[in-house]
Design a protein around this motif. Sequence first.
Motif, PDB file in Angstrom:
ATOM      1  N   GLY A  55       0.834  -1.194   0.000  1.00 23.82           N
ATOM      2  CA  GLY A  55       0.000   0.000   0.000  1.00 23.82           C
ATOM      3  C   GLY A  55       0.867   1.240   0.000  1.00 23.82           C
ATOM      4  N   PRO A  56       0.248   2.401   0.118  1.00 22.73           N
ATOM      5  CA  PRO A  56       1.018   3.647   0.116  1.00 22.73           C
ATOM      6  C   PRO A  56       2.004   3.687   1.278  1.00 22.73           C
ATOM      7  CG  PRO A  56      -1.253   4.031   0.799  1.00 22.73           C
ATOM      8  CD  PRO A  56      -1.195   2.629   0.292  1.00 22.73           C
ATOM      9  N   TRP A  62      -0.116   5.343  -4.448  1.00 27.37           N
ATOM     10  CA  TRP A  62      -0.903   4.119  -4.655  1.00 27.37           C
ATOM     11  C   TRP A  62      -1.994   4.359  -5.677  1.00 27.37           C
ATOM     12  CZ3 TRP A  62      -0.093  -0.776  -3.495  1.00 27.37           C
ATOM     13  CH2 TRP A  62      -1.156  -1.678  -3.603  1.00 27.37           C
ATOM     14  N   THR A  67      -3.079  -1.236  -9.927  1.00 28.51           N
ATOM     15  CA  THR A  67      -2.650  -2.494  -9.313  1.00 28.51           C
ATOM     16  C   THR A  67      -3.644  -3.608  -9.620  1.00 28.51           C
ATOM     17  OG1 THR A  67      -1.544  -1.265  -7.545  1.00 28.51           O
ATOM     18  CG2 THR A  67      -1.949  -3.595  -7.166  1.00 28.51           C
ATOM     19  N   THR A  91      -2.674  -1.751   2.948  1.00 30.14           N
ATOM     20  CA  THR A  91      -3.529  -1.782   1.760  1.00 30.14           C
ATOM     21  C   THR A  91      -4.821  -1.005   1.995  1.00 30.14           C
ATOM     22  OG1 THR A  91      -2.688  -4.002   1.272  1.00 30.14           O
ATOM     23  CG2 THR A  91      -4.629  -3.265   0.062  1.00 30.14           C
ATOM     24  N   THR A 131       4.101  -6.095  -4.706  1.00 32.72           N
ATOM     25  CA  THR A 131       4.112  -4.663  -5.037  1.00 32.72           C
ATOM     26  C   THR A 131       5.432  -4.072  -4.553  1.00 32.72           C
ATOM     27  OG1 THR A 131       2.895  -4.177  -2.987  1.00 32.72           O
ATOM     28  CG2 THR A 131       1.612  -4.356  -5.023  1.00 32.72           C
ATOM     29  N   ASP A 133       6.462  -1.513  -3.185  1.00 28.43           N
ATOM     30  CA  ASP A 133       6.587  -0.839  -1.896  1.00 28.43           C
ATOM     31  C   ASP A 133       6.936  -1.800  -0.772  1.00 28.43           C
ATOM     32  OD1 ASP A 133       3.724  -1.520  -0.397  1.00 28.43           O
ATOM     33  OD2 ASP A 133       3.630  -1.507  -2.576  1.00 28.43           O
ATOM     34  N   VAL A 153       4.387   0.396  -8.449  1.00 29.59           N
ATOM     35  CA  VAL A 153       3.595   1.305  -7.635  1.00 29.59           C
ATOM     36  C   VAL A 153       4.188   2.698  -7.847  1.00 29.59           C
ATOM     37  CG1 VAL A 153       2.895   1.915  -5.287  1.00 29.59           C
ATOM     38  CG2 VAL A 153       3.057  -0.477  -5.932  1.00 29.59           C
TER      39      VAL A 153
END
Length: 206
Positions: A55-56, A62, A67, A91, A131, A133, A153
Amino acid sequence: MLMKPTLPVTWFDWCLVPEHDDPPAAPNVIPTRGVLNTIQRGNPAADRGLFLIGGPSVHHNWSDAETARHVATIVQRETARHWRLTTSRRTPPSFLPAIRSIDRLEICPVEETDPGWVRRELATAGQVWVTEDSVSMVYEALTAGAAVGILPVPRRHASRVTTGLDRLVKENWATPYSTWEQGTALHAAPEPLDEATRCARLLRTR
């Protein structure tokens, strides 16, 4: 010390520092490929695939839509695999509705998994997409022996974390989504990754 210390390295017996933290050259400093983890090499199955969704973060923005589109494309192309997906505490809640309609994807939200779930899944997944991140999960998937793909991302800025990830890709430890999308299959790492055992042996020897 299992990270780059803020105090002088001479104050410690040993410092095990990830390469992406640019560790100083010193007799008591051991550079490591990523952060050490407790994952052990598994028995990857060619018909099992896993998505690990982050997630961010401080380094990444994000996009639910992007995604979700990447996940859907992979599942639709890789029809010979049984796919599972789990999320993380970072997330966004809005992501799950974005992927509910993807056929042949088993969704296991982090809230519905026990603490050992990811470890068990990594032990059997032949292909793992992470992802970008979630850098620590990339190294855990590599340690388990899976072929690893990187889901893009949006990056907020260049950082030691993104630089380390780019280095993994350049050295063929992982495959970016853009390369896979053009027809390049995910591949195994150039060599087994087991940094915890390597460092333990070095410490015992020294």
